[in-house]
Design a protein around this motif. Sequence first.
Motif, PDB file in Angstrom:
ATOM      1  N   ILE A   1       0.864  -1.180   0.000  1.00 28.04           N
ATOM      2  CA  ILE A   1       0.000   0.000   0.000  1.00 28.04           C
ATOM      3  C   ILE A   1       0.900   1.228   0.000  1.00 28.04           C
ATOM      4  N   ASP A   2       0.767   2.049  -1.049  1.00 24.18           N
ATOM      5  CA  ASP A   2       1.654   3.196  -1.248  1.00 24.18           C
ATOM      6  C   ASP A   2       0.828   4.446  -1.516  1.00 24.18           C
ATOM      7  N   THR A   3       0.693   5.305  -0.520  1.00 20.60           N
ATOM      8  CA  THR A   3      -0.099   6.533  -0.679  1.00 20.60           C
ATOM      9  C   THR A   3       0.619   7.571  -1.528  1.00 20.60           C
ATOM     10  N   GLY A   4       1.867   7.334  -1.875  1.00 27.69           N
ATOM     11  CA  GLY A   4       2.599   8.232  -2.773  1.00 27.69           C
ATOM     12  C   GLY A   4       2.361   7.920  -4.238  1.00 27.69           C
ATOM     13  N   PHE A   5       1.718   6.801  -4.530  1.00 25.96           N
ATOM     14  CA  PHE A   5       1.423   6.395  -5.912  1.00 25.96           C
ATOM     15  C   PHE A   5      -0.038   6.718  -6.200  1.00 25.96           C
ATOM     16  N   GLN A   6      -0.280   7.589  -7.169  1.00 27.75           N
ATOM     17  CA  GLN A   6      -1.652   8.036  -7.387  1.00 27.75           C
ATOM     18  C   GLN A   6      -2.468   7.102  -8.277  1.00 27.75           C
ATOM     19  N   GLY A   7      -1.869   6.127  -8.906  1.00 28.04           N
ATOM     20  CA  GLY A   7      -2.594   5.226  -9.796  1.00 28.04           C
ATOM     21  C   GLY A   7      -3.310   4.109  -9.053  1.00 28.04           C
ATOM     22  N   GLY A   8      -3.819   3.147  -9.825  1.00 25.97           N
ATOM     23  CA  GLY A   8      -4.508   1.995  -9.256  1.00 25.97           C
ATOM     24  C   GLY A   8      -3.530   0.977  -8.722  1.00 25.97           C
ATOM     25  N   VAL A   9      -2.896   0.206  -9.643  1.00 27.96           N
ATOM     26  CA  VAL A   9      -1.884  -0.766  -9.243  1.00 27.96           C
ATOM     27  C   VAL A   9      -0.688  -0.655 -10.189  1.00 27.96           C
ATOM     28  N   LEU A  10       0.487  -0.816  -9.623  1.00 24.87           N
ATOM     29  CA  LEU A  10       1.726  -0.915 -10.391  1.00 24.87           C
ATOM     30  C   LEU A  10       2.205  -2.337 -10.193  1.00 24.87           C
ATOM     31  N   ILE A  11       2.329  -3.090 -11.287  1.00 17.16           N
ATOM     32  CA  ILE A  11       2.658  -4.510 -11.174  1.00 17.16           C
ATOM     33  C   ILE A  11       3.865  -4.852 -12.045  1.00 17.16           C
ATOM     34  N   PRO A  12       4.579  -5.928 -11.700  1.00 20.60           N
ATOM     35  CA  PRO A  12       5.697  -6.363 -12.537  1.00 20.60           C
ATOM     36  C   PRO A  12       5.220  -6.714 -13.949  1.00 20.60           C
ATOM     37  N   LEU A  13       6.100  -6.536 -14.911  1.00 18.58           N
ATOM     38  CA  LEU A  13       5.762  -6.806 -16.306  1.00 18.58           C
ATOM     39  C   LEU A  13       5.283  -8.250 -16.496  1.00 18.58           C
ATOM     40  N   ARG A  14       5.886  -9.211 -15.800  1.00 19.84           N
ATOM     41  CA  ARG A  14       5.489 -10.621 -15.940  1.00 19.84           C
ATOM     42  C   ARG A  14       4.029 -10.805 -15.529  1.00 19.84           C
ATOM     43  N   THR A  15       3.605 -10.183 -14.446  1.00 19.67           N
ATOM     44  CA  THR A  15       2.216 -10.263 -13.987  1.00 19.67           C
ATOM     45  C   THR A  15       1.286  -9.642 -15.025  1.00 19.67           C
ATOM     46  N   TYR A  16       1.680  -8.499 -15.557  1.00 15.74           N
ATOM     47  CA  TYR A  16       0.922  -7.776 -16.586  1.00 15.74           C
ATOM     48  C   TYR A  16       0.699  -8.675 -17.811  1.00 15.74           C
ATOM     49  N   LEU A  17       1.761  -9.348 -18.238  1.00 20.04           N
ATOM     50  CA  LEU A  17       1.671 -10.231 -19.409  1.00 20.04           C
ATOM     51  C   LEU A  17       0.880 -11.500 -19.094  1.00 20.04           C
ATOM     52  N   ASP A  18       1.077 -12.070 -17.895  1.00 20.41           N
ATOM     53  CA  ASP A  18       0.358 -13.287 -17.512  1.00 20.41           C
ATOM     54  C   ASP A  18      -1.156 -13.074 -17.507  1.00 20.41           C
ATOM     55  N   LEU A  19      -1.586 -11.871 -17.137  1.00 23.69           N
ATOM     56  CA  LEU A  19      -3.024 -11.556 -17.136  1.00 23.69           C
ATOM     57  C   LEU A  19      -3.534 -11.193 -18.533  1.00 23.69           C
ATOM     58  N   GLY A  20      -2.622 -11.014 -19.478  1.00 25.13           N
ATOM     59  CA  GLY A  20      -3.026 -10.646 -20.833  1.00 25.13           C
ATOM     60  C   GLY A  20      -3.436  -9.190 -20.967  1.00 25.13           C
ATOM     61  N   LEU A  21      -2.955  -8.345 -20.064  1.00 26.71           N
ATOM     62  CA  LEU A  21      -3.344  -6.940 -20.090  1.00 26.71           C
ATOM     63  C   LEU A  21      -2.754  -6.207 -21.291  1.00 26.71           C
ATOM     64  N   HIS A  22      -1.667  -6.743 -21.849  1.00 33.54           N
ATOM     65  CA  HIS A  22      -1.052  -6.121 -23.025  1.00 33.54           C
ATOM     66  C   HIS A  22      -1.953  -6.201 -24.263  1.00 33.54           C
TER      67      HIS A  22
END
Length: 126
Positions: free
Chosen positions: A35-56
């Motif tokens: 939990i990072d209150t300095g990050f204004q976005g939703g979630v920042l995730i590793p590239l591998r997680t991003y690709l595994d979910l097919g978000l690309h």
Amino acid sequence: MKTYFENGELNYLPIAEVTLQSPSSGKTLNIKLVIDTGFQGGVLIPLRTYLDLGLHLHEEPKVIAKTAVGGEVELRVSRVIIKVNNKGILCRAYTTLGVKKALLGREILEKLGLLYKPPNTLKLEP
């Protein structure tokens, strides 16, 4: 959602264990987010997680973000559903090369009603 503090060399990190789901394929992954209150976005995730979910497969235009030390970094952006206590919240997922710790930012905290909203005026009573 399970939340707790994790000892990272005596720097206790606030952790939320959540499920991320691809809006298009429905594929899910369980993940620990800092939990990072300095990050204004939703979630920042590793590239591998991003690709595994097919978000690309359904990316939005890339964005330029400023780091805590003032540097700029280009981020890939997509939509993701974050499951918190059996409730699905649609938010943005960001990634780039080198992301090691996944972050949960203010976009989600605000949707959950967990952000502090100061009053519009400050009244000091004598």
